[in-house]
Design a protein around this motif. Structure first.
Motif, PDB file in Angstrom:
ATOM      1  N   ALA A   1      -3.173   1.583  10.670  1.00  0.00           N
ATOM      2  CA  ALA A   1      -2.006   1.210   9.864  1.00  0.00           C
ATOM      3  C   ALA A   1      -1.709  -0.275  10.016  1.00  0.00           C
ATOM      4  O   ALA A   1      -1.484  -0.973   9.013  1.00  0.00           O
ATOM      5  CB  ALA A   1      -0.791   2.042  10.270  1.00  0.00           C
TER       6      ALA A   1
ATOM      7  N   LYS B   1       0.447   9.625   3.573  1.00  0.00           N
ATOM      8  CA  LYS B   1      -0.293   8.434   3.977  1.00  0.00           C
ATOM      9  C   LYS B   1      -1.755   8.578   3.587  1.00  0.00           C
ATOM     10  O   LYS B   1      -2.318   9.668   3.710  1.00  0.00           O
ATOM     11  CB  LYS B   1      -0.209   8.248   5.502  1.00  0.00           C
ATOM     12  CG  LYS B   1       1.193   8.125   6.064  1.00  0.00           C
ATOM     13  CD  LYS B   1       1.162   8.254   7.578  1.00  0.00           C
ATOM     14  CE  LYS B   1       2.455   8.105   8.295  1.00  0.00           C
ATOM     15  NZ  LYS B   1       3.676   8.409   7.649  1.00  0.00           N
TER      16      LYS B   1
ATOM     17  N   TYR C   1       5.360   4.162  12.399  1.00  0.00           N
ATOM     18  CA  TYR C   1       4.091   4.302  13.110  1.00  0.00           C
ATOM     19  C   TYR C   1       4.207   4.149  14.614  1.00  0.00           C
ATOM     20  O   TYR C   1       3.187   4.022  15.291  1.00  0.00           O
ATOM     21  CB  TYR C   1       3.064   3.315  12.550  1.00  0.00           C
ATOM     22  CG  TYR C   1       2.550   3.738  11.204  1.00  0.00           C
ATOM     23  CD1 TYR C   1       1.532   4.665  11.093  1.00  0.00           C
ATOM     24  CD2 TYR C   1       3.118   3.252  10.035  1.00  0.00           C
ATOM     25  CE1 TYR C   1       1.069   5.087   9.863  1.00  0.00           C
ATOM     26  CE2 TYR C   1       2.672   3.666   8.796  1.00  0.00           C
ATOM     27  CZ  TYR C   1       1.644   4.582   8.714  1.00  0.00           C
ATOM     28  OH  TYR C   1       1.195   5.007   7.488  1.00  0.00           O
TER      29      TYR C   1
ATOM     30  N   TYR D   1      -4.774   5.595   4.191  1.00  0.00           N
ATOM     31  CA  TYR D   1      -5.132   4.204   4.458  1.00  0.00           C
ATOM     32  C   TYR D   1      -6.558   4.134   4.977  1.00  0.00           C
ATOM     33  O   TYR D   1      -6.979   4.964   5.785  1.00  0.00           O
ATOM     34  CB  TYR D   1      -4.172   3.568   5.476  1.00  0.00           C
ATOM     35  CG  TYR D   1      -2.797   3.424   4.891  1.00  0.00           C
ATOM     36  CD1 TYR D   1      -2.504   2.384   4.002  1.00  0.00           C
ATOM     37  CD2 TYR D   1      -1.801   4.346   5.171  1.00  0.00           C
ATOM     38  CE1 TYR D   1      -1.251   2.279   3.429  1.00  0.00           C
ATOM     39  CE2 TYR D   1      -0.544   4.239   4.597  1.00  0.00           C
ATOM     40  CZ  TYR D   1      -0.275   3.201   3.719  1.00  0.00           C
ATOM     41  OH  TYR D   1       0.957   3.089   3.140  1.00  0.00           O
TER      42      TYR D   1
ATOM     43  N   TRP E   1      -1.851  -2.491   6.677  1.00  0.00           N
ATOM     44  CA  TRP E   1      -0.564  -2.795   6.049  1.00  0.00           C
ATOM     45  C   TRP E   1      -0.392  -4.271   5.709  1.00  0.00           C
ATOM     46  O   TRP E   1       0.178  -4.600   4.673  1.00  0.00           O
ATOM     47  CB  TRP E   1       0.581  -2.313   6.942  1.00  0.00           C
ATOM     48  CG  TRP E   1       0.982  -0.918   6.629  1.00  0.00           C
ATOM     49  CD1 TRP E   1       0.181   0.188   6.626  1.00  0.00           C
ATOM     50  CD2 TRP E   1       2.277  -0.467   6.274  1.00  0.00           C
ATOM     51  NE1 TRP E   1       0.907   1.299   6.294  1.00  0.00           N
ATOM     52  CE2 TRP E   1       2.202   0.920   6.072  1.00  0.00           C
ATOM     53  CE3 TRP E   1       3.508  -1.103   6.111  1.00  0.00           C
ATOM     54  CZ2 TRP E   1       3.295   1.683   5.716  1.00  0.00           C
ATOM     55  CZ3 TRP E   1       4.604  -0.336   5.763  1.00  0.00           C
ATOM     56  CH2 TRP E   1       4.482   1.036   5.563  1.00  0.00           C
TER      57      TRP E   1
END
Length: 163
Positions: free
Chosen positions: A19, A86, A44, A88, A23
């Motif tokens: 993350a 989520k 997170y 990612y 991000w």
């Protein structure tokens, strides 16, 4: 070769790292560094991730060899609807099908659990919106959610019908 596995509590630090790496490039230009850091800290941290699991979020991890390169999480929303919370993938493996593999696995698991709809929120300016549209999601509505500290999430709610 990409392998998918169910994540465990032992994988939470890895989810945190992925993350953090994803991000910055994804959101800094859209919402700014201060909001990125606030949201990462809020969503997170290990306690928050453990709470998500306790609330029924299921996490999947994508591995390429011995390296963990992406993750997804989803849960039942209401009735026969589920929510993709989520998804990612590390920038270094973008374009290699990891996101599509994670998405297909979530859809398969949702279908197996009796789901008819999969919903998600995506920032209105996030390029991932195109990925979701190519995966069959359609924009249902536009929402602005206050998340604390004076920050807003300006999202589309997207939905895919699972046949």
């Amino acid at each position: 070769m990409i392998q998918l596995k169910k994540a465990t509590v032992a994988d939470l630090p890895t989810i945190q790292k992925i993350a953090k790496v994803t991000w910055g490039p994804t959101y800094t230009d859209i919402i700014g560094e201060e909001q990125v850091e606030y949201m990462l800290g809020k969503m997170y941290n290990i306690d928050a991730l453990q709470a998500q699991i306790a609330q029924g979020h299921k996490f999947l991890i994508a591995e390429q060899g011995t390296k963990k390169v992406g993750f997804a999480s989803y849960s039942r929303d209401e009735g026969d609807a589920f929510h993709l919370h989520k998804l990612y993938v590390l920038p270094e493996v973008h374009g290699q099908g990891v996101g599509k593999l994670l998405m297909n696995e979530v859809v398969s698991k949702v279908r197996a659990e009796g789901g008819k709809y999969l919903r998600l929120n995506v920032n209105r300016y996030n390029k991932a919106k195109d990925f979701y549209e190519s995966a069959g999601f359609k924009i249902k509505e536009s929402v602005d959610n206050e998340i604390g500290n004076g920050f807003l999430m300006n999202d589309y709610i997207m939905e895919k019908t699972i046949g």
